[in-house]
Scaffold this active site. Structure first.
Site, PDB file in Angstrom:
ATOM      1  N   GLU A  43      45.482  26.839 -17.421  1.00 48.90           N
ATOM      2  CA  GLU A  43      45.872  27.169 -16.052  1.00 48.90           C
ATOM      3  C   GLU A  43      46.902  26.184 -15.520  1.00 48.90           C
ATOM      4  OE1 GLU A  43      45.477  29.793 -14.540  1.00 48.90           O
ATOM      5  OE2 GLU A  43      43.942  30.713 -15.804  1.00 48.90           O
ATOM      6  N   TYR A 126      44.762  28.414  -6.039  1.00 45.82           N
ATOM      7  CA  TYR A 126      44.824  29.305  -7.189  1.00 45.82           C
ATOM      8  C   TYR A 126      43.977  28.777  -8.347  1.00 45.82           C
ATOM      9  CZ  TYR A 126      46.001  31.176 -11.621  1.00 45.82           C
ATOM     10  OH  TYR A 126      45.854  31.696 -12.870  1.00 45.82           O
ATOM     11  N   ASP A 144      47.704  34.660  -7.755  1.00 45.19           N
ATOM     12  CA  ASP A 144      48.920  34.034  -8.272  1.00 45.19           C
ATOM     13  C   ASP A 144      50.084  34.983  -8.004  1.00 45.19           C
ATOM     14  OD1 ASP A 144      48.459  36.058 -10.091  1.00 45.19           O
ATOM     15  OD2 ASP A 144      49.492  34.969 -11.675  1.00 45.19           O
TER      16      ASP A 144
END
Length: 346
Positions: A43, A126, A144
């Site tokens: 991520e 996020y 996102d």
DNA sequence: CAAACGTGGCG
DNA sequence: TCGCCAAGTTT
């Protein structure tokens, strides 16, 4: 929006995901348990960075530092060098800082709630939501750029970004399921990447085609609406290649700011006009080579002259790095480009 | 909230 | 060639 009037987006989307999901190195296959370390690392690497760029870098990184404990014990200079070329270098600093908090305060494991994750370095809205959903199966509203685009189109949200994010998030909340939250988030991203793309959405292949308000307008690519961007200024600078006995002088940039914490070639201020030899690290017989280095940053473009000199004197700022092993120094792309120009010109 | 913060690929 | 865009966060 009344819960009874919500459209079921999750069911057709998850069905589509079960048939079309990408096989990615950080992604658990069906039936596998996700590794929170790998989910987190992916991520962070994927922030503003393409899958094609991340894939090999993720593999190298996890081979070198396979667990939280390995990363927490790593040397900071080696971590920064390993991130070289990926950009947004604060991510690497925060990654190491978070690994050390996890090792020291969380028993070597990530906390599994969105709120606790959000408190760690480098975890914004996020990433906290994505890790909570993907690594721990928690319901979280993961928004996102892909989700923004898909949701803005599904609901034909016309409020321009970034102001329109509030409306997009509220709409995303209404379609996020309680079960399979991680798969739902990844399905939205895969759909945004492969089908609901920015320029030419492939609406004929879309499992959400019949629920999509933007598709019904005939110009789905018009969503999301974005505020126009400011023009990027152009700046000039000089990079200094100082050689001594097969080595070149490198410096460490300040810990924050542009290219913060990274090894670099010495450079003066970047200004509105070419600074020539101002800010040279030492007095020497500097020669400016013909070729310029051009480099685009997010908020300005840069044009660098490359000045070359040889010395036999001691220099007490920086480190002399073997030129033959310069590719191991972990130079950001800008300096790697400048080094190529300098070596060709010698 | 706007601006700072990298880089590579694509149309 | 050039603007847009990519699994954003921090200040």
């Amino acid at each position: 929006m009344d819960a009874k009037h919500r459209i079921d987006i999750a069911t057709p989307l998850l069905d589509w995901y079960d048939r079309h999901r990408r096989d990615l190195p950080w992604r658990a296959r069906p039936g596998e348990v996700p590794d929170p370390y790998r989910v987190w690392l992916s991520e962070v690497m994927l922030q503003q960075t393409t899958v094609a760029t991340v894939r090999p870098r993720f593999t190298e990184w996890t081979r070198r530092w396979p667990t939280f404990a390995d990363l927490a014990a790593a040397d900071e200079a080696q971590v920064m060098a390993a991130w070289a070329g990926l950009g947004y270098y604060a991510r690497a600093r925060n990654l190491l800082a978070a690994a050390r908090v996890i090792a020291g305060d969380h028993g070597g494991a990530l906390p599994d709630s969105e709120a606790a994750l959000r408190a760690l370095p480098g975890f914004g809205d996020y990433t906290a939501a994505a890790v909570a959903a993907i690594a721990f199966g928690r319901r979280a509203v993961v928004v996102d750029a892909n989700v923004e685009r898909v949701v803005a189109r599904l609901f034909a949200i016309a409020a321009p970004l970034p102001g329109g994010r509030k409306a997009i998030r509220a709409a995303a909340e209404t379609i996020t399921p309680d079960e399979r939250a991680g798969d739902f988030a990844q399905a939205m991203m895969d759909l945004g990447s492969a089908v609901c793309s920015p320029r030419k959405p492939r609406c004929l292949l879309c499992p959400l085609h019949h629920a999509c308000a933007a598709q019904a307008t005939g110009t789905p690519e018009a969503f999301p609406v974005k505020k126009p961007k400011a023009v990027r200024p152009h700046r000039y600078g000089t990079i200094f290649w100082l050689e001594r006995d097969g080595t070149v002088l490198l410096v460490r940039r300040p810990g924050s700011g542009l290219l913060g914490g990274m090894r670099a070639l010495p450079t003066g201020a970047w200004t509105d006009a070419p600074p020539e030899l101002a800010d040279a690290p030492v007095g020497a017989d500097w020669q400016i080579v013909d070729e310029r280095v051009r480099h685009g940053f997010t908020h300005f473009t840069l044009e660098l002259a490359v000045a070359i000199a040889t010395t036999h004197d001691a220099v007490n700022t920086g480190e002399w790095w073997p030129i033959a092993r310069l590719n191991e120094a972990g130079l950001p792309t800008l300096f790697a480009k400048a080094a190529d120009v300098a070596r060709r010109a010698r």
